[in-house]
Design an enzyme around this catalytic site. Sequence first.
Site, mmCIF file in Angstrom:
data_model
loop_
_atom_site.group_PDB
_atom_site.id
_atom_site.type_symbol
_atom_site.label_atom_id
_atom_site.label_comp_id
_atom_site.label_asym_id
_atom_site.label_seq_id
_atom_site.Cartn_x
_atom_site.Cartn_y
_atom_site.Cartn_z
ATOM 1 N N HIS A 1 -5.199 55.502 -15.365
ATOM 2 C CA HIS A 1 -6.589 55.746 -14.932
ATOM 3 C C HIS A 1 -6.608 55.725 -13.405
ATOM 4 C CE1 HIS A 1 -8.717 55.281 -18.871
ATOM 5 N NE2 HIS A 1 -7.627 54.581 -19.170
ATOM 6 N N GLU B 1 -9.163 51.114 -30.063
ATOM 7 C CA GLU B 1 -8.796 50.031 -29.131
ATOM 8 C C GLU B 1 -9.622 48.831 -29.565
ATOM 9 O OE1 GLU B 1 -9.734 50.768 -25.044
ATOM 10 O OE2 GLU B 1 -8.722 48.976 -24.335
ATOM 11 N N ASP C 1 -1.387 52.047 -18.939
ATOM 12 C CA ASP C 1 -2.859 52.010 -18.940
ATOM 13 C C ASP C 1 -3.381 51.547 -17.582
ATOM 14 O OD1 ASP C 1 -5.369 52.453 -19.980
ATOM 15 O OD2 ASP C 1 -5.272 50.918 -21.521
HETATM 16 ZN ZN LIG Z 1 -7.044 54.053 -21.095
#
Ligand SMILES: [Zn+2]
Length: 425
Positions: free
Chosen positions: A68, A222, A319
Site C-alpha cells: 500500500h 481478512e 502488506d
Molecule cells: Zn492490503
Amino acid sequence: MNTPAPLQLKLPRCLLDPGLSGLPVDADGLVALAVEHRDGRITDLRPLPETDIPLPLALTPLVEPHAHLDKCFSWADFPNPGGTIAGALSQNLREAEQRHGELVLARGEAALERAWRHGLRAVRSHIDSGGAGARSSWDALLELRSRWAGRVELQLVALVPIGYWATPAGAELARWVAAAGGLLGGVLGPPYGHGRRDRQALARLLDLAEALGTGIDLHNDEADREPARGMRLLLNVLRQRRTSPPITCSHAASLGLLNRSQLAPLAEALAAAGIAVVALPLTNLWLLGRRTGQQPLLRPQAPIHSLQRAGVTVAVGGDNVQDPWYPGGDFDPLELLRLAPLTSHLWPAQRRDLAAFTTAPARLLALSWDGVLRRGAPADLVLTGAGNWSDLLARNPQRRVLRNGRWLPMPDGGPAAALLNASMG
Ligand SMILES: [Zn+2]
C-alpha cells in the site's frame, strides 16, 4: 563491457534451470555454483566441486505481491497502538483526508528505493481509490511507475468498498484504471453486505473487469470470524458465469479457521476457478484474533499448504508498511522470508515453501521473467551474508544486490544508522 569474474555462491535448486541435470544439492536444497555474466545477462552456470570454503546463500530478486504505497510510513502521525481493524480504518480515513499527490509520490519514492536496495524487482500496490483525493494518488503512482520502470516493476490496483463498482462513479473509475493499465480491487468483508448486495457488486465488478480486459485483486476474508464467507460468495457468483478475468484474493485469513473437510473442497474449487491467493501473515498476526487484555489464541491466516496442495498459486506478501494497519515492515523480502518459519511454518529449503516468495508471485503478477536462473536470464541476484537457511534466520544478514550485471550501491544503513550516528555526535 569486460567479463566480470565468475561469482561463487549457493542458490536454491528450485531457482535454477530445471534443464541442468546431475547437480549436487545439499540438505538445504542449495547448489554451489560458479555464475558468469556479461552485458546484464547470465552466460554460464557451473556446479562447483565440493569445498569447505563457505559460500553466500543467494536468491534471484524477489517480488512483493501486495503493498500500500499511498499510505506507507504514516504510522508516526496516525498510530493505532490498539491494533484493531476499527482503529486502523479510522486512522486510515483521517490520514486520507490530508493525503495529496506530492506526499504519495514522496512515500512511493522512499518505498521503491528501499524495495530496490532490499532486492525486490516488482511490487503490486493497492491504492485507496474511492475518495476525493484518489485521482492525485493515481497520478503520483503512475509517475512513480514510469520513473522506476526497468528497476522495480510497479503494478497498481484500485481499492474501494466492493459496492462502489455498482455505482456510476465506480464504472467511470474502472474505465479510467483499465486505461492506465491498472487492476480492479476492493474489500469483500467483513463486514459483509446484507442480502444480495455483495453478490450484485461482485457480479458488476466481474462484468467491468471482463469488458475492460483487466485483472482483479480483492481483499477477501481478512477476518477471524465467518470463515470463508467472502470466498464462498465469490465462487457462487463465478458459477453463474462462463468466463472470468484473472482473480487474486489477498488475505484469505479466515479460511484458516475451516476444518480439513471444509477446506479441502473449497481449495479445490479455488484451484479449478484459477483464483490465486496472496497470504499476508504479518498484518493478520497483528490485527486479527485480538482479545482485550488477553493473549491471542486464534492466529488466522491463509492455509498456505492446503491451498498449494489443491493446486492454488499462493504467494506471501508484506502488506502494510509503517501505517495505521501495521507499525513495522520495510519493503524487505528477506525479513518476510526470515519470519515465515515462525508466522506460517514455511521452511525455505522446501521447494514449495520458497516458491511462495519467488516463482509464485512472479507468475501471479505475470512478470516476464519467472525468477529462475538460466543462461540468457537477467544477471540479477541477491547475495546474502548467510551460508545456509539457519544462518539466515539467526541474524538479519548483510546483502549485495546485482541488477542487470551491476552491483547496487551498498545500503546506507537507513534510518537506524542515522539514529545511531546522531547519538554519537
Ligand atoms: Zn492490503
